[in-house]
Design a protein around this motif. Structure first.
Motif, PDB file in Angstrom:
ATOM      1  N   LYS A 139       0.769  -1.244   0.141  1.00 12.38           N
ATOM      2  CA  LYS A 139      -0.660  -0.184   0.307  1.00 12.38           C
ATOM      3  C   LYS A 139       1.109   1.135  -0.544  1.00 12.38           C
ATOM      4  O   LYS A 139       0.413   2.602  -0.495  1.00 12.38           O
ATOM      5  CB  LYS A 139      -1.350  -0.046   1.157  1.00 12.38           C
ATOM      6  N   ASP A 140       1.900   1.786  -0.119  1.00 11.15           N
ATOM      7  CA  ASP A 140       3.317   2.150  -0.056  1.00 11.15           C
ATOM      8  C   ASP A 140       3.562   2.769  -0.945  1.00 11.15           C
ATOM      9  O   ASP A 140       4.556   1.625  -1.677  1.00 11.15           O
ATOM     10  CB  ASP A 140       4.358   1.999   1.365  1.00 11.15           C
ATOM     11  N   ASN A 141       3.173   3.785  -2.066  1.00 10.54           N
ATOM     12  CA  ASN A 141       3.468   4.364  -3.103  1.00 10.54           C
ATOM     13  C   ASN A 141       4.904   3.963  -3.076  1.00 10.54           C
ATOM     14  O   ASN A 141       5.964   4.068  -4.034  1.00 10.54           O
ATOM     15  CB  ASN A 141       3.176   5.448  -3.420  1.00 10.54           C
ATOM     16  N   LYS A 142       5.870   5.191  -1.772  1.00 11.57           N
ATOM     17  CA  LYS A 142       7.373   5.202  -2.147  1.00 11.57           C
ATOM     18  C   LYS A 142       8.158   4.701  -1.736  1.00 11.57           C
ATOM     19  O   LYS A 142       8.892   3.877  -2.432  1.00 11.57           O
ATOM     20  CB  LYS A 142       7.283   5.632  -0.981  1.00 11.57           C
ATOM     21  N   ARG A 143       7.159   2.738  -1.462  1.00 10.23           N
ATOM     22  CA  ARG A 143       8.262   1.929  -1.797  1.00 10.23           C
ATOM     23  C   ARG A 143       8.491   1.233  -3.001  1.00 10.23           C
ATOM     24  O   ARG A 143       9.523   0.773  -3.121  1.00 10.23           O
ATOM     25  CB  ARG A 143       7.788   0.460  -0.721  1.00 10.23           C
ATOM     26  N   VAL A 144       7.417   1.587  -3.979  1.00  7.82           N
ATOM     27  CA  VAL A 144       7.388   0.229  -5.014  1.00  7.82           C
ATOM     28  C   VAL A 144       8.466   1.828  -5.912  1.00  7.82           C
ATOM     29  O   VAL A 144       8.886   1.788  -6.551  1.00  7.82           O
ATOM     30  CB  VAL A 144       6.175   1.043  -6.090  1.00  7.82           C
ATOM     31  N   SER A 145       7.950   2.518  -5.522  1.00  5.45           N
ATOM     32  CA  SER A 145       9.273   4.083  -6.216  1.00  5.45           C
ATOM     33  C   SER A 145      10.447   4.104  -6.098  1.00  5.45           C
ATOM     34  O   SER A 145      11.610   4.165  -6.713  1.00  5.45           O
ATOM     35  CB  SER A 145       8.401   5.402  -5.833  1.00  5.45           C
ATOM     36  N   ASP A 146      10.757   3.278  -4.898  1.00  5.17           N
ATOM     37  CA  ASP A 146      12.402   3.207  -4.887  1.00  5.17           C
ATOM     38  C   ASP A 146      12.695   1.838  -5.126  1.00  5.17           C
ATOM     39  O   ASP A 146      13.778   2.118  -5.609  1.00  5.17           O
ATOM     40  CB  ASP A 146      12.211   3.267  -3.171  1.00  5.17           C
ATOM     41  N   PHE A 147      11.863   1.237  -5.401  1.00  4.48           N
ATOM     42  CA  PHE A 147      12.235  -0.696  -6.206  1.00  4.48           C
ATOM     43  C   PHE A 147      12.639  -0.357  -7.652  1.00  4.48           C
ATOM     44  O   PHE A 147      13.498  -0.854  -8.279  1.00  4.48           O
ATOM     45  CB  PHE A 147      11.361  -1.194  -5.491  1.00  4.48           C
ATOM     46  N   ALA A 148      11.711   0.616  -7.835  1.00  2.00           N
ATOM     47  CA  ALA A 148      11.609   0.683  -9.550  1.00  2.00           C
ATOM     48  C   ALA A 148      12.490   2.053 -10.447  1.00  2.00           C
ATOM     49  O   ALA A 148      13.036   2.155  -9.700  1.00  2.00           O
ATOM     50  CB  ALA A 148      10.014   0.958  -9.708  1.00  2.00           C
ATOM     51  N   ASP A 149      12.887   0.923 -11.730  1.00  3.56           N
ATOM     52  CA  ASP A 149      13.709   1.531 -12.802  1.00  3.56           C
ATOM     53  C   ASP A 149      12.574   2.989 -13.357  1.00  3.56           C
ATOM     54  O   ASP A 149      12.906   4.055 -13.948  1.00  3.56           O
ATOM     55  CB  ASP A 149      14.595   1.356 -13.548  1.00  3.56           C
ATOM     56  N   ILE A 150      11.510   1.639 -13.682  1.00  5.91           N
ATOM     57  CA  ILE A 150      10.237   2.160 -14.369  1.00  5.91           C
ATOM     58  C   ILE A 150       9.061   2.561 -14.059  1.00  5.91           C
ATOM     59  O   ILE A 150       9.187   1.405 -13.271  1.00  5.91           O
ATOM     60  CB  ILE A 150      10.265   1.535 -16.151  1.00  5.91           C
ATOM     61  N   ILE A 151       8.634   3.648 -13.221  1.00  5.79           N
ATOM     62  CA  ILE A 151       7.472   3.808 -12.886  1.00  5.79           C
ATOM     63  C   ILE A 151       5.729   4.017 -13.611  1.00  5.79           C
ATOM     64  O   ILE A 151       5.740   4.887 -14.162  1.00  5.79           O
ATOM     65  CB  ILE A 151       7.367   4.927 -11.354  1.00  5.79           C
TER      66      ILE A 151
END
Length: 269
Positions: free
Chosen positions: A55-67
């Motif tokens: 549910k954490d958008n920041k966690r996904v953005s930190d993981f990804a190269d393409i968002i």
């Protein structure tokens, strides 16, 4: 493409279509997904095997190269402010309808690589029609990467951003026009004695097959139409009635009206 780390902020239908297409295409990528709905995240995890859900958008953005920003336009500003300062050196792909690259750059900064996308709903069955355009800092290879990703759910073209309202009027809204045409064909079949099920199947398959002929042969639709119309035959009689009913003008007017509405909505945002 290999070694990609792709994050989806938003787990709605279009995000699901992209996940499905990426997995079906064999593209080697690690995926992560965030959404406010636990139910949607559970669908993505169980149906598609994507374990990195949150549910954490920041966690996904930190993981990804393409968002991928696959959220509703009215909450895009909230998401962008969450990401501000965290997405330098990342590629941002926005599916938020009507939101311009300039708008996204105004929050994230114009040094961020941004690609805007206009897909349509048949992407859900891997038969979408998508247009993409790039921002000031987007590289040619960014556009090609996004084009390749969306080609996994159908066909994709690269256009200038000022053409995106036309894309919205044509392919974005176009499925609705085609569904109405299929419904009309089915109604006609029922009127002339077919069952509803048979009429709808024949109508839908006819549209599907005709579209495939245009794409696969590369022959102009007018020539394909002429190939069906024998002198004094049934097709030319039917076409005559469509011309009398103003079908060609009505379709052109529909695309024009939808394009103007898209421009209007864009000005309001």
């Amino acid at each position: 493409m290999t070694g990609l780390k792709i994050g989806f902020i938003g787990a709605g239908n279009m995000a699901e279509a992209m996940i499905k297409g990426i997995l079906a295409s064999g593209i080697k990528a690690e995926l992560a997904v965030s959404d406010s709905s636990v139910e949607r995240l559970e669908v993505i995890r169980t149906v598609y095997g994507v374990e990195a859900v949150s549910k954490d958008n920041k966690r996904v953005s930190d993981f990804a190269d393409i968002i991928f920003l696959a959220v509703k336009p009215q909450i895009l500003s909230v998401v962008l402010r969450q990401l501000k300062g965290r997405v330098r050196d990342k590629l941002i792909v926005s599916i938020a309808a009507g939101k311009t690259i300039e708008y996204i750059e105004s929050i994230l900064g114009d040094e961020i690589r941004i690609v805007r996308v206009m897909p349509n709903t048949p992407a859900l069955v891997l038969s979408g029609a998508t247009a993409v355009c790039g921002g000031k800092s987007a590289l040619d290879e960014d556009l090609e990467t996004v084009r390749s990703l969306f080609s996994s759910v159908g066909s994709c073209v690269i256009v200038e951003e000022e053409k995106m309202d036309v894309v919205t009027g044509l392919s974005g809204s176009g499925p609705a026009y085609v569904y109405q045409f299929i419904e009309a064909l089915s109604d006609a079949g029922v009127k002339m004695g077919l069952t509803r099920a048979d009429a709808t199947l024949l109508a839908a398959q006819t549209v599907l097959g005709a579209a495939r002929m245009v794409i696969d042969t590369g022959i102009h639709p007018a020539q394909l139409k002429d190939n069906v119309t024998s002198p004094g035959g049934t097709a030319i009689c039917g076409l005559h009635e469509l011309e009398k009913g103003g079908m060609r003008a009505a379709v052109i007017n529909a695309v024009e009206a939808a394009t103007e509405k898209s421009k209007e909505l864009g000005r309001k945002k």
